[in-house]
Design a protein around this motif. Structure first.
Motif, mmCIF file in Angstrom:
data_model
loop_
_atom_site.group_PDB
_atom_site.id
_atom_site.type_symbol
_atom_site.label_atom_id
_atom_site.label_comp_id
_atom_site.label_asym_id
_atom_site.label_seq_id
_atom_site.Cartn_x
_atom_site.Cartn_y
_atom_site.Cartn_z
ATOM 1 N N GLY A 108 0.796 -1.218 0.000
ATOM 2 C CA GLY A 108 0.000 0.000 0.000
ATOM 3 C C GLY A 108 0.829 1.269 0.000
ATOM 4 N N GLY A 109 1.974 1.244 -0.689
ATOM 5 C CA GLY A 109 2.756 2.461 -0.880
ATOM 6 C C GLY A 109 2.376 3.135 -2.179
ATOM 7 N N VAL A 110 3.269 3.970 -2.709
ATOM 8 C CA VAL A 110 2.922 4.704 -3.932
ATOM 9 C C VAL A 110 2.734 3.762 -5.120
ATOM 10 C CG1 VAL A 110 3.892 6.959 -3.350
ATOM 11 C CG2 VAL A 110 5.379 5.212 -4.334
ATOM 12 N N THR A 138 -0.699 1.593 -4.426
ATOM 13 C CA THR A 138 -1.930 2.377 -4.563
ATOM 14 C C THR A 138 -2.111 2.870 -5.993
ATOM 15 O OG1 THR A 138 -0.758 4.343 -3.727
ATOM 16 C CG2 THR A 138 -2.079 3.077 -2.136
ATOM 17 N N SER A 139 -0.993 3.162 -6.686
ATOM 18 C CA SER A 139 -1.104 3.513 -8.105
ATOM 19 C C SER A 139 -1.665 2.337 -8.891
ATOM 20 C CB SER A 139 0.265 3.906 -8.660
ATOM 21 O OG SER A 139 0.227 4.069 -10.070
ATOM 22 N N ALA A 140 -1.154 1.129 -8.616
ATOM 23 C CA ALA A 140 -1.666 -0.058 -9.306
ATOM 24 C C ALA A 140 -3.145 -0.257 -9.022
ATOM 25 C CB ALA A 140 -0.865 -1.289 -8.882
ATOM 26 N N ILE A 166 0.416 11.567 -2.445
ATOM 27 C CA ILE A 166 0.239 10.696 -3.603
ATOM 28 C C ILE A 166 -0.491 9.425 -3.190
ATOM 29 C CG2 ILE A 166 1.433 9.358 -5.377
ATOM 30 C CD1 ILE A 166 3.732 11.401 -5.170
ATOM 31 N N VAL A 167 -0.040 8.812 -2.092
ATOM 32 C CA VAL A 167 -0.666 7.576 -1.610
ATOM 33 C C VAL A 167 -2.142 7.819 -1.288
ATOM 34 C CG1 VAL A 167 -0.699 5.908 0.289
ATOM 35 C CG2 VAL A 167 1.479 6.573 -0.752
ATOM 36 N N ALA A 200 13.380 5.471 -5.837
ATOM 37 C CA ALA A 200 12.807 6.344 -6.868
ATOM 38 C C ALA A 200 11.370 5.966 -7.198
ATOM 39 C CB ALA A 200 13.666 6.300 -8.131
ATOM 40 N N GLY A 201 10.681 5.352 -6.250
ATOM 41 C CA GLY A 201 9.293 4.960 -6.486
ATOM 42 C C GLY A 201 8.371 6.135 -6.717
ATOM 43 N N LEU A 202 8.587 7.232 -5.980
ATOM 44 C CA LEU A 202 7.747 8.416 -6.196
ATOM 45 C C LEU A 202 7.850 8.894 -7.633
ATOM 46 C CD1 LEU A 202 8.300 10.769 -3.101
ATOM 47 C CD2 LEU A 202 6.605 8.974 -3.382
ATOM 48 N N CYS A 203 9.052 8.801 -8.180
ATOM 49 C CA CYS A 203 9.291 9.317 -9.530
ATOM 50 C C CYS A 203 8.655 8.456 -10.616
ATOM 51 C CB CYS A 203 10.797 9.408 -9.792
ATOM 52 S SG CYS A 203 11.704 10.437 -8.627
#
Length: 348
Positions: free
Chosen positions: A15-17, A20-22, A156-157, A329-332
């Protein structure tokens, strides 16, 4: 907390960036999606970053291309998710102190531009104008990439999580995965759920999660510690994120202090010796910070692949997808990673 459903088209683990994006991109596409997070949303690696999204990654135009695609999505984030991000443009600069670094930049420049990355070589004087802490005498040249922004990773999350729920996804926190059967039945202390497809986006724990499904992801957790300086004796303007290419030292403004990182102590290295290496680089590159006190800010583990390039793909013989190895670099890359996972799953 509501009970786990018996089945779902897709179960996203993490449940990180990235997770949650997925979940958002799958649910938006009409996929019946359940997300399982072992702790709180965004409580892992997503909470332990410097809060920057950038597009330039030295020597890695592939990651740069993913970051360009993701930055475009962040600029459209409020419209898509209903959550404003408050992106604050700071820019990103890589300092070169060796002629070979300059040559490597030149050799890879066209590939960076072809990936959509805005980056150019600048001289030491211009580098010092962009970041007044930089010593012109210590730097030969620098790479300057203006498309870099401060952002709160938890925004973002939260934005992706809320939008995923709006599209019908069900998100369960404090629900660790304990077993994955061959038929993609996922076991947790709160019950079990059978998935048509599993999506592993568990950050530093992705290797462990994959092993539960007999999938090998060659991951190595990568420790990093963020540090604050003491308040500098003279006020400083808002600084771009600045990295020393040779050592990996990165600094940026953080309210009235400087936030910095340079990995963590190496094997066998004492913390004092590691802090001494950092202080040496600070004094040489940024004379105004010579001798300044350093304090622990926060620390965490990141998921690292052998070549520091993220794994995004699917297992050849079972419905198990993964996105891991982002090395901080997950946020990116989170929006592009979510889009790629959606496309892979829908194509199955």
């Amino acid at each position: 907390m509501s009970a786990l459903p018996a089945r779902a088209d897709a179960v996203v683990i993490g449940g990180g960036v990235i997770g949650t994006s997925a979940a958002y991109h799958l649910a938006e596409a009409g996929v019946d999606t359940v997300l399982l997070e072992r702790g709180s949303l965004g409580g892992g690696a997503s909470a332990h970053t410097a809060g920057m999204v950038r597009t330039y990654f030295p020597g890695d135009p592939h990651t740069g291309g993913m970051a360009v695609r993701s930055l475009n999505a962040y600029h459209d984030f409020a419209r898509r998710t209903g959550t404003p991000l408050g992106l604050k443009k700071l820019g990103f600069m890589a300092l070169f102190t060796d002629e070979q670094e300059i040559a490597a930049f030149g050799a890879g420049h066209q590939a960076q531009l072809a990936a959509g990355v805005q980056v150019d070589l600048i001289g030491a004087r211009e580098a010092a104008e962009l970041n007044p802490l930089v010593s012109e005498r210590a730097v030969l040249a620098a790479a300057w990439a203006p498309e870099a922004y401060h952002v709160d990773g938890l925004d973002i999350v939260r934005g992706y999580a809320a939008a995923a729920r709006d599209h019908g996804a069900r998100l369960f926190t404090h629900t660790p995965v304990t077993r994955i059967d061959d038929d993609n039945t996922v076991h947790t202390p709160q019950g079990r759920i059978t998935a048509d497809s599993i999506v592993c986006a568990a950050g530093p724990w992705s290797g462990e999660v994959a092993s539960l499904a007999s999938v090998d992801l060659p991951m190595t957790p990568h420790a990093i510690e963020m540090l604050f300086t003491d308040v500098p004796p003279s006020p400083h303007p808002e600084l771009p994120m600045t990295m020393h290419a040779a050592s990996g030292l990165r600094i940026r403004s953080w309210k009235d202090r400087i936030l910095l990182a340079m990995g963590a102590p190496k094997g066998g290295e004492t913390r004092e010796a590691w802090l001494g290496r950092i202080s040496g680089h600070l004094g040489a590159l940024f004379p105004a910070l010579d001798g300044i006190g350093l304090r622990r800010a926060w620390s965490g583990d990141f998921d690292a692949s052998p070549d520091n390039t993220a794994f995004i793909g699917e297992h050849p013989t079972r419905r198990f997808l993964y996105a891991a190895g982002f090395t901080g670099a997950g946020l990116c890359q989170a929006p592009a990673a979510g889009e790629k996972l959606r496309d892979l799953l829908i194509a199955k």
